[in-house]
Scaffold this motif. Structure first.
Motif, short mmCIF file in Angstrom:
data_model
loop_
_atom_site.label_atom_id
_atom_site.label_comp_id
_atom_site.label_asym_id
_atom_site.label_seq_id
_atom_site.Cartn_x
_atom_site.Cartn_y
_atom_site.Cartn_z
N ASP A 1 0.84 -1.21 0.00
CA ASP A 1 0.00 0.00 0.00
C ASP A 1 0.87 1.25 0.00
O ASP A 1 0.61 2.21 -0.74
CB ASP A 1 -0.91 0.01 1.24
N ALA A 2 1.91 1.24 0.85
CA ALA A 2 2.80 2.41 0.93
C ALA A 2 3.53 2.60 -0.40
O ALA A 2 3.70 3.73 -0.87
CB ALA A 2 3.81 2.22 2.07
N LEU B 1 2.42 1.79 -3.34
CA LEU B 1 1.45 2.33 -4.32
C LEU B 1 1.25 3.83 -4.11
O LEU B 1 1.13 4.59 -5.08
CB LEU B 1 0.11 1.59 -4.20
N VAL B 2 1.22 4.24 -2.83
CA VAL B 2 1.09 5.68 -2.54
C VAL B 2 2.32 6.43 -3.09
O VAL B 2 2.18 7.48 -3.74
CB VAL B 2 0.95 5.91 -1.02
N PHE C 1 -1.89 12.99 1.16
CA PHE C 1 -1.63 12.41 -0.15
C PHE C 1 -2.11 13.37 -1.24
O PHE C 1 -2.99 14.22 -0.99
CB PHE C 1 -2.34 11.07 -0.31
N TYR D 1 -8.53 6.83 3.17
CA TYR D 1 -7.40 5.92 2.95
C TYR D 1 -7.36 4.76 3.95
O TYR D 1 -7.21 3.60 3.58
CB TYR D 1 -6.08 6.69 2.99
N VAL E 1 -7.55 0.74 2.82
CA VAL E 1 -6.52 -0.30 2.93
C VAL E 1 -7.00 -1.48 3.76
O VAL E 1 -6.36 -2.53 3.75
CB VAL E 1 -5.21 0.25 3.51
N TRP F 1 -8.85 -6.39 -2.04
CA TRP F 1 -8.45 -5.75 -3.30
C TRP F 1 -9.63 -5.65 -4.26
O TRP F 1 -9.74 -4.70 -5.03
CB TRP F 1 -7.30 -6.53 -3.94
N ARG G 1 -11.59 -2.70 -3.26
CA ARG G 1 -10.85 -1.47 -3.59
C ARG G 1 -11.00 -1.11 -5.06
O ARG G 1 -11.20 0.04 -5.41
CB ARG G 1 -9.36 -1.66 -3.28
#
Lengths: 238, 249
Positions: free
Chosen positions: A144-145, A147-148, B90, B100, B104, B108, B111
């Motif tokens: 996830d990090a 992808l950010v 972000f 966010y 997470v 998936w 998402r």
């Protein structure tokens, strides 16, 4: 170029065997080889850049130096190495890739990978550590990090891809060596690209033709730039 | 609920703190005060289960995350929220930022589905409402002022309803109005049963928001207790000097 020069170029335009598909086949081969090479290179380079950006290990600086050095690889040397690899005596000789587009893709992959990796790595390194920490603190996994960080670095990565494409599509030496600058009996390009065609036309004194092919090449690069930049802008408000 | 027991941390030869113990209970606010560089952020990182102590243990509901598998540790870590001194939003809209933490935690498949349905979840609106930004869901993070960005950062950690919320100098760069909003939001989090730890060098803020105060000086906690006791009748001499301003770092 002044307007007065256009009538002088007209015969050259007429001389180009458009009907036989000569120019279009050259443009097609150039795009096919360079886009494929850059696409494969991007698939390799960007994950490597993200992994390097996240990892801390002894010798990381050395690895970065090697990648940066790769940006200066002389293309003719790359061409020679790939030629050896795909020749009958080489490790890939059984695949019979010599003087094929696939061999040209291999050489352009080798040339495009270092700049795409190096510039992507710089873009990833440039992302604020706080963003990465926030992604993790909010419950994100390492993926996830990553992808950010990829999203934050997307403009730099787009620039990296453009630089890689620029290096690939404008390169002469290696594709000439491994591709052979070949056209078929019908005049349609098999392994002739815009750059090798320009080199050939100029050597034969066909300067107008070479100039027009050069203009096509520049237009091609500008178009790809515009598409990539536009694609990048589209993400601003996502 | 969230507890650090006899923890020690050192960076190379430099000891940050040793044998430090602190606990954050549900529905209380504890302020960790001390001068800059004393290890407040390091302590919060331990409590956020983001770093392992060199010695001692950290536990959430008596479960030591560092004795568990990575996936179990992630599940524990997801019960804790953290807000940093810098908002570090972000490059996205306010709603996407606040969503966010929820995103997470989804599969998936969900998402990918949420990429097409861009409705704002109720939890996002509620969290933004706590910080007074419920009408700003569509604004881009880049267009926010520093104070607004920090309020969004707070809402981002609140949206997924953590059991514990750790705030690292959350108002050090904010004006009085935004500071007041954040302090009200801290009270709201406490009312929801969330255990809140605030690291701050602003003793007035600690007095305003905290139920308990831990004073971190040199390499350990010199005093910990109810806010009014620590500020009005500290038992430790160094604590008294620090609070009165006689002990200057």
């Amino acid at each position: 170029m002044s307007l007065a020069a256009i009538p002088q170029l007209a015969p050259a335009l007429l001389d180009l065997p458009f009907r036989e598909g000569y120019v279009w086949s050259i443009v097609y081969v150039s795009l096919y080889v360079s886009v494929t090479a850059v696409a494969v290179s991007t698939l390799v380079s960007v994950p490597v850049a993200v992994a390097l950006g996240f990892a801390e290990f002894p010798g990381k600086g050395f690895v970065k130096s090697v990648i940066n050095t790769g940006m200066g690889f002389p293309s003719v040397v790359v061409g020679l190495v790939v030629l050896f690899a795909v020749s009958n005596q080489g490790p890939l000789g059984s695949l019979e890739l010599i003087f094929t587009r696939e061999a040209m893709i291999m050489s352009q992959f080798v040339l495009a990978t270092p700049p795409i990796t190096a510039i992507s790595l710089a873009a990833v390194d440039g992302v604020d550590d706080g963003v990465r920490d926030a992604a993790r603190a909010l419950g994100g996994t390492r993926i996830d990090a990553a992808l950010v960080v990829l999203k934050e670095a997307r403009y730099g990565i787009a620039t990296a891809v453009l630089a890689g494409f620029g290096r690939a599509v404008s390169e002469v030496g290696s594709v000439l060596i491994v591709g052979g600058n070949i056209t078929g009996p019908d005049g349609v390009s098999k392994t002739r690209t815009l750059t090798t065609a320009i080199q050939l036309e100029a050597r034969q004194g066909q300067y107008e033709t070479a100039m027009i092919l050069g203009a096509v090449l520049v237009a091609l690069v500008l178009t790809v730039n515009a598409v990539v930049v536009r694609f990048g802008d589209g993400g601003v408000n996502a | 609920m969230l507890r650090a027991a006899d923890v020690s941390v050192a960076y190379g030869d430099e000891t940050i703190f040793r044998d430090l113990s602190v606990e954050v209970d549900a529905g209380e606010v504890i302020a960790v005060i001390g001068p800059s560089g004393v290890g407040k952020t390091t302590l919060l990182r331990l409590l956020a289960l983001a770093a392992e102590p060199d010695e001692g243990s950290v536990a959430l509901d008596d479960v030591d995350p560092w004795a568990r598998s990575a996936s179990e540790r992630l599940a524990l870590r997801r019960r804790v929220g953290m807000v940093f001194q810098e908002a570090s939003l972000f490059d996205a809209s306010v709603a996407r930022n606040v969503e966010y933490g929820l995103r997470v935690r989804r599969s998936w498949t969900d998402r990918l589905g949420s990429l097409f349905g861009r409705g704002v979840p109720d939890a996002v609106r509620e969290a933004l409402d706590v910080v007074g930004l419920a009408d700003e869901t569509r604004r881009h993070a880049d267009s926010l002022s520093g104070g607004e960005a920090q309020r969004v950062s707070f809402a981002r950690a609140l949206a997924y309803e953590p059991d514990a919320l750790l705030l690292d100098e959350p108002t050090s760069d904010l004006d009085p109005r935004n500071t007041a909003v954040i302090e009200e939001a801290i009270g709201e989090a406490r009312d929801r049963g969330i255990g809140v730890a605030v690291a701050t060098h602003d003793m007035h803020q600690a007095e305003r928001v905290a139920d308990r105060v831990a004073v971190l000086l040199d390499d350990g906690i010199t005093e910990m207790g109810p806010t009014e006791v620590v500020f009005e009748d500290p038992a430790n001499e160094r604590t008294r000097k620090f609070i009165s301003g006689e002990l200057v770092y």
